[in-house]
Design an enzyme around this catalytic site. Structure first.
Site, mmCIF file in Angstrom:
data_model
loop_
_atom_site.group_PDB
_atom_site.id
_atom_site.type_symbol
_atom_site.label_atom_id
_atom_site.label_comp_id
_atom_site.label_asym_id
_atom_site.label_seq_id
_atom_site.Cartn_x
_atom_site.Cartn_y
_atom_site.Cartn_z
ATOM 1 N N GLU A 163 -0.942 -8.449 5.446
ATOM 2 C CA GLU A 163 -0.844 -8.516 6.914
ATOM 3 C C GLU A 163 -2.211 -8.506 7.581
ATOM 4 O OE1 GLU A 163 -0.466 -5.909 5.158
ATOM 5 O OE2 GLU A 163 -1.081 -4.073 6.185
ATOM 6 N N HIS A 203 -3.549 -5.859 1.277
ATOM 7 C CA HIS A 203 -2.854 -5.955 2.562
ATOM 8 C C HIS A 203 -2.717 -7.400 3.035
ATOM 9 C CE1 HIS A 203 -2.618 -1.648 3.744
ATOM 10 N NE2 HIS A 203 -3.525 -1.566 2.778
ATOM 11 N N CYS A 214 0.833 -1.194 0.000
ATOM 12 C CA CYS A 214 0.000 0.000 0.000
ATOM 13 C C CYS A 214 0.872 1.251 0.000
ATOM 14 C CB CYS A 214 -0.971 -0.047 1.179
ATOM 15 S SG CYS A 214 -2.333 1.118 1.037
#
Lengths: 226, 546
Positions: free
Chosen positions: A195, A193, A90
């Protein structure tokens, strides 16, 4: 022989937001996750570096335009030039593009609004250090959350540098490109994302395919050096 | 919970954004790390003004890394000229670390850190928030503060680090009325001398009174022991935030403002806080409201919350969109369910608005598997100097109090927003309530119905607050067995079933639609083999999922 825990640095710029979540996810995938402060001019001893999501320095200008000038980015560029593994997620992707470590640029979403939702992604290449755990053509579900994720590729971007594509319209990215690598395939950036997708309780665990690939690759580099 | 109604009526983007910033700093001042934001939006229509407010909320919440996980959006013509933006924040801290907001220890330093002080927002609390709106609102735009979420984010990190390191005695944010109100609140027991010439300014030539009441955003005040000042300044320097000792704690019980050595203002601090003038307001029952416009069709809210980052922090087990969100208290498997609710479009009865806001907020938490633990409220009303508004305020408070007592759940904090009138037309009584509940195990949060599930309807057994409380207790106790639970809201039963189907990936249930329930109700889904474990009372089967 014993398998060492690879050391993966996560850079915190002022305004980084997903740095804690990235440290947690990497640790959960058996890496030694090391916080790195933006003002450091040298990186500690690391097997890979991650630039996490957020709004570095507020991103009141073009996203990543200030972060690329921060002291730590010289060290990250040198690390990448030596073949070190660098992943930008990002805002990290935006910073890597601004720094010239990845081709192309990211601009405001076609809708001109921030978008946060799960998206389907297609894995285009599995022969990178970031996608080795994926199958060819595999579909991954991960969240995106960004206001400026519309990827503009350079005119002659080789197909083999496109690693992930959106399986649906998300932000107006050219050719639905969601993630790219550099020519030497040791630097990758993606807007989704991983994570936020390492625990099925939180929606999806598909991000672990990407992060575990990175941990694997970092571990084999640590072993090669040892 | 906090309101930012008048600023959002005048300038929706910055008004809503700084509302979020303000409530975040209130939580940080307790020494807690904020983990969730919710927003209550009452607007005339989902128009451009509304979209700017949504963008403003996203601008601040998304850039500070606090997930926006829920809220309410209600559209009613009565809010056209006087929209409501209420922001709620939930924070986490170890219970032995609750931070005091009071000054103590004469000789301790008063330290201001965060943004510099300018002329923005001067008179925000008085000129804007405490007067009715009217034709000259455009002229009031300069009284709206401008938010800087980047500095807000750094302020959160610095504040949490200062508290965790034990470097400060107490913390207070600079909100409405700026230093004047934060220092008065801190000085209510000891005294404070503040040296206004030491405050770092962003523009030259500011008068002492302007410095005292400036509402420049992203500022906090800390009480620091002198020997800790260097360490405090080092933390601020690391995050590149200005940090200045602007005064000291005294034994005088006075709040004194000094400028270049001269005393420019002096007042016993308690006159501004505990012993401020009080007055009794007149209360006259309102005969009738103008007939509300027909109830608006429920609209899909997905486009709203998809503009908010609801994932940052990696806690969000149940995402926004249905009743309450659930956040895991990692590494524990326990979680908190959070919801925000208020009157539906067309509601005009103040008692019912207050009671039903509490019941719906608690029912939403229960549907997500949470045992309601605590309530907070925000009371949005017209001009209380008018007797019928005074009566509405009293009735709504009574409604909240009676419902909270029936649930045996405390109301632990709150906020009022008055003078919500434009050209003499008040908003309807709008008590907004937030609820936090404890989820014992986030692995057993009702999520979506599955093929073969029985679809049940649970309705409060009779028309009383005790019966409504019994339904809520039934819901959170049953939740771990349920595959789905969903509150039947203002849109009615058919709409609730459609929302449940949408939430379950479009899988629709076969249902014999019974009469519309007139009391609190929830739609449940459960594997047929588990139905007997719910007991035999409190629900009826109305269909099944094919």
């Amino acid at each position: 022989m014993a398998s060492p825990q690879p050391r993966i640095g996560v850079v915190t710029f002022p305004g980084s937001l997903d740095d804690r979540d990235m440290l947690w996810a990497l640790a959960a995938l058996d890496a030694e996750a090391v916080p790195v402060w933006h003002a450091e001019e040298q990186l500690p001893d690391l097997d890979a570096v991650v630039l996490p999501g957020g709004f570095s320095y507020g991103d009141y200008l073009r996203c990543g335009a200030i972060a690329r000038l921060s002291p730590v980015m010289n060290a990250v560029a040198a690390f990448a030039a030596d073949g070190g593994l660098v992943l930008g997620v990002c805002n990290g992707f935006q910073i890597l593009c601004e720094a010239g470590l990845l081709p192309g640029a990211l601009r405001a979403n076609e809708s001109l609004t921030y978008v946060c939702r799960d998206v389907r992604l297609t894995v285009e290449r599995t022969d990178t250090p970031f996608t080795a755990r994926c199958g060819p053509g595999q579909t991954l579900v991960m969240p995106v959350k960004h206001g400026e994720g519309c990827y503009i590729r350079p005119d002659h971007l080789p197909q083999e540098q496109v690693v992930l594509r959106y399986g649906e319209p998300v932000n107006g990215s050219v050719d639905d490109i969601a993630g790219v690598v550099n020519e030497h395939r040791n630097v990758m950036g993606l807007m989704p994302h991983p994570e936020h997708a390492v625990d099925p309780l939180l929606g999806s665990a598909d991000g672990a395919f990407v992060l575990a690939s990175l941990v694997d690759s970092a571990r084999s580099r640590a072993l090669a050096i040892a | 919970m906090e309101s930012h109604n008048h600023p959002s009526a005048v300038e929706p983007f910055q008004g809503a954004a700084t509302g979020v910033g303000g409530i975040l700093r209130d939580i940080v001042a307790m020494g807690a790390r904020p983990v969730a934001l919710l927003d209550g939006l009452w607007f005339g229509a989902p128009d451009g003004h509304f979209r700017r407010a949504v963008a403003g909320i996203g601008h601040y919440g998304n850039s500070t890394g606090i997930p926006t996980v829920g809220g309410a959006a209600v559209f009613d013509e009565a809010y056209r000229d006087n929209c409501l933006v209420n922001a709620m924040c939930v924070g986490l801290l170890p219970s032995d670390r609750v931070q005091s907001a009071k000054a103590s220890g004469a000789g301790n330093l008063v330290v201001l850190f965060g943004a510099t002080t300018g002329r923005d927002g001067i008179g925000g609390a008085s000129v804007l928030a405490s007067q009715e709106l009217g034709e000259d609102d455009g002229d009031k735009r300069p009284t709206v503060q401008v938010g800087d979420p980047f500095t807000g984010k750094k302020l959160i990190e610095v504040s949490v680090e200062l508290v965790e390191s034990g470097l400060v005695e107490s913390l207070q944010d600079c909100g409405a009325a700026g230093l004047a109100s934060s220092l008065a609140e801190m000085a209510s027991e000891f005294g404070i001398d503040v040296r206004l010439d030491r405050v770092p300014l962003r523009e030259a030539g500011m008068e002492p009174w302007e410095i005292m009441i400036s509402e420049s955003q992203e500022r906090m005040v800390a009480i620091v022991r002198p020997q800790m000042l260097d360490a405090v300044q080092a933390v601020c320097a690391r995050w590149e935030l200005p940090c200045t000792a602007i005064g000291e704690v005294t034994k005088s019980a006075l709040l004194r403002a000094l400028y270049e050595g001269d005393v420019v203002g002096e007042i016993p601090a308690r006159f501004l806080t505990d012993e401020c003038p009080r007055y009794e307001i007149e209360r006259t029952p309102r005969d009738e409201w103008p007939q509300p416009s027909p109830r608006a069709e429920p609209v899909d809210k997905r486009w709203i919350f998809e503009q908010y980052d609801y994932l940052v922090g990696s806690r969000t087990v149940r995402r926004p969109g249905l009743d309450a969100a659930v956040l895991r208290l990692r590494p524990s498997l326990r979680g908190v369910a959070v919801s925000l609710n208020g009157p539906a479009a067309g509601e005009r009865d103040p008692f019912r608005a207050g009671a039903s806001a509490v019941l719906r907020a608690a029912r939403n938490v229960a549907c997500a598997g949470g045992e309601p633990l605590a309530l907070t409220d925000c009371l949005n009303f017209g001009n209380p100097e008018k007797p019928e508004i005074g009566w509405e305020l009293e009735q709504a408070i009574e409604g909240i109090a009676q419902a909270a007592e029936a649930l045996r759940v405390p109301v632990v904090s709150g906020n009022v927003s008055l003078y919500n009138e434009t050209d003499g037309r008040p908003i309807p009584p709008t008590p907004v309530v937030g609820c936090v509940g404890l989820v014992p195990d986030v692995r057993f949060v009702p999520s979506r119905w599955r093929s073969g599930d029985a679809v049940l309807l649970a309705v409060a057994p009779e028309d009383s607050l005790a019966a409504e409380a019994a339904l809520i207790r039934f819901l959170w106790k049953a939740a771990p067995l349920l595959s789905l639970a969903h509150d039947v809201g203002a849109g009615g039963l058919a709409h609730a079933l459609a929302e449940a189907a949408g939430w379950s990936g479009g899988l629709e249930a076969d249902v014999d639609l019974p009469d519309e329930p007139r009391r609190g109700a929830a739609v449940l889904a459960i594997a047929p083999s588990q139905v007997t474990r719910l007991g035999s009372k409190g629900f009826v089967q109305i269909g099944q999922v094919p």
